[in-house]
Design a protein around this motif. Structure first.
Motif, PDB file in Angstrom:
ATOM      1  N   MET A   3      11.059   8.068   5.477  1.00 19.01           N
ATOM      2  CA  MET A   3      10.030   9.085   5.221  1.00 19.01           C
ATOM      3  C   MET A   3       9.245   8.753   3.952  1.00 19.01           C
ATOM      4  O   MET A   3       8.035   8.977   3.886  1.00 19.01           O
ATOM      5  N   LEU A   4       9.918   8.191   2.954  1.00 15.30           N
ATOM      6  CA  LEU A   4       9.221   7.772   1.744  1.00 15.30           C
ATOM      7  C   LEU A   4       8.231   6.650   2.051  1.00 15.30           C
ATOM      8  O   LEU A   4       7.096   6.665   1.565  1.00 15.30           O
ATOM      9  N   LEU A   5       8.635   5.673   2.867  1.00 19.07           N
ATOM     10  CA  LEU A   5       7.727   4.593   3.243  1.00 19.07           C
ATOM     11  C   LEU A   5       6.523   5.132   4.014  1.00 19.07           C
ATOM     12  O   LEU A   5       5.393   4.666   3.820  1.00 19.07           O
ATOM     13  N   ALA A   6       6.754   6.114   4.885  1.00 21.88           N
ATOM     14  CA  ALA A   6       5.642   6.711   5.629  1.00 21.88           C
ATOM     15  C   ALA A   6       4.690   7.442   4.679  1.00 21.88           C
ATOM     16  O   ALA A   6       3.461   7.354   4.827  1.00 21.88           O
ATOM     17  N   ALA A   8      -0.454   7.527   1.615  1.00 18.53           N
ATOM     18  CA  ALA A   8      -1.158   7.586   0.327  1.00 18.53           C
ATOM     19  C   ALA A   8      -2.044   6.355   0.139  1.00 18.53           C
ATOM     20  O   ALA A   8      -3.158   6.462  -0.397  1.00 18.53           O
ATOM     21  N   LEU A   9      -1.587   5.183   0.576  1.00 17.83           N
ATOM     22  CA  LEU A   9      -2.411   3.979   0.466  1.00 17.83           C
ATOM     23  C   LEU A   9      -3.663   4.074   1.342  1.00 17.83           C
ATOM     24  O   LEU A   9      -4.754   3.686   0.911  1.00 17.83           O
ATOM     25  N   MET A  30      -5.117   6.870   2.305  1.00 21.86           N
ATOM     26  CA  MET A  30      -5.966   7.883   1.674  1.00 21.86           C
ATOM     27  C   MET A  30      -6.682   7.301   0.448  1.00 21.86           C
ATOM     28  O   MET A  30      -7.866   7.544   0.231  1.00 21.86           O
ATOM     29  N   GLY A  31      -5.978   6.506  -0.343  1.00 17.40           N
ATOM     30  CA  GLY A  31      -6.593   5.881  -1.509  1.00 17.40           C
ATOM     31  C   GLY A  31      -7.682   4.893  -1.124  1.00 17.40           C
ATOM     32  O   GLY A  31      -8.709   4.800  -1.802  1.00 17.40           O
ATOM     33  N   LEU A  32      -7.482   4.174  -0.030  1.00 15.58           N
ATOM     34  CA  LEU A  32      -8.495   3.229   0.439  1.00 15.58           C
ATOM     35  C   LEU A  32      -9.765   3.954   0.859  1.00 15.58           C
ATOM     36  O   LEU A  32     -10.875   3.574   0.463  1.00 15.58           O
ATOM     37  N   VAL A  33      -9.613   5.020   1.626  1.00 12.69           N
ATOM     38  CA  VAL A  33     -10.785   5.802   2.061  1.00 12.69           C
ATOM     39  C   VAL A  33     -11.479   6.430   0.850  1.00 12.69           C
ATOM     40  O   VAL A  33     -12.708   6.412   0.742  1.00 12.69           O
ATOM     41  N   GLY A  34     -10.702   6.973  -0.082  1.00 12.61           N
ATOM     42  CA  GLY A  34     -11.289   7.561  -1.288  1.00 12.61           C
ATOM     43  C   GLY A  34     -11.997   6.537  -2.153  1.00 12.61           C
ATOM     44  O   GLY A  34     -13.034   6.825  -2.743  1.00 12.61           O
TER      45      GLY A  34
END
Length: 147
Positions: free
Chosen positions: A106-109, A114-115, A117-121
């Motif tokens: 679940m942490l890896l997911a 987050a990665l 989301m960060g790319l889109v942001g």
């Protein structure tokens, strides 16, 4: 004793004879007319907001400390979650089969989400920054043309 605006401040020394505030001297070039006898072109005064030329202060350090504290709180909560959910689970992803503790999976997911989301942001921030630089250049060109 009531003070009036014209009464001197007893704590402030009186100005020396040459220290009185002066009004600016009239512009000598404005009084001169062109040598060829034409009327000088009347230029409209350009009023720009000087606050737009200054660097904007955004209080980054306060927001950074708040984000750091919230991030540490989330990290502690994730650590507790991983330690409590250490039961191995079977996973299949793109034909691969593997076993991981449920908390780690679940942490890896969450990290993958987050990665993304960060790319889109980051793409959005890059486009906004490009637009701001373009508008600042246009504004500088307009100011230069009006001078």
């Amino acid at each position: 004793m009531a003070r009036t605006p014209a009464s001197p401040d007893p704590n402030r020394p009186s100005p020396a004879p040459g220290d009185e505030p002066r009004s600016p001297a009239p512009d000598a070039s404005a009084a001169q007319s062109p040598a060829d006898g034409r009327e000088p072109a009347v230029r409209q005064p350009v009023s720009t907001d000087p606050a737009l030329d200054e660097h904007q202060k955004q209080g980054v350090s306060g927001a950074m400390w708040t984000a750091l504290i919230l991030g540490l709180l989330v990290l502690v909560l994730l650590l507790v979650f991983i330690l409590q959910n250490n039961v191995a689970a079977q996973f299949t992803y793109l034909g691969w089969q593997f076993s991981l503790p449920l908390g780690v999976a679940m942490l890896l997911a969450a990290v993958a989400g987050a990665l993304i989301m960060g790319l889109v942001g980051s793409v959005r921030l890059f486009r906004l920054g490009h637009r701001v630089r373009k508008l600042e250049k246009e504004r500088a060109d307009i100011k230069r043309a009006l001078r």
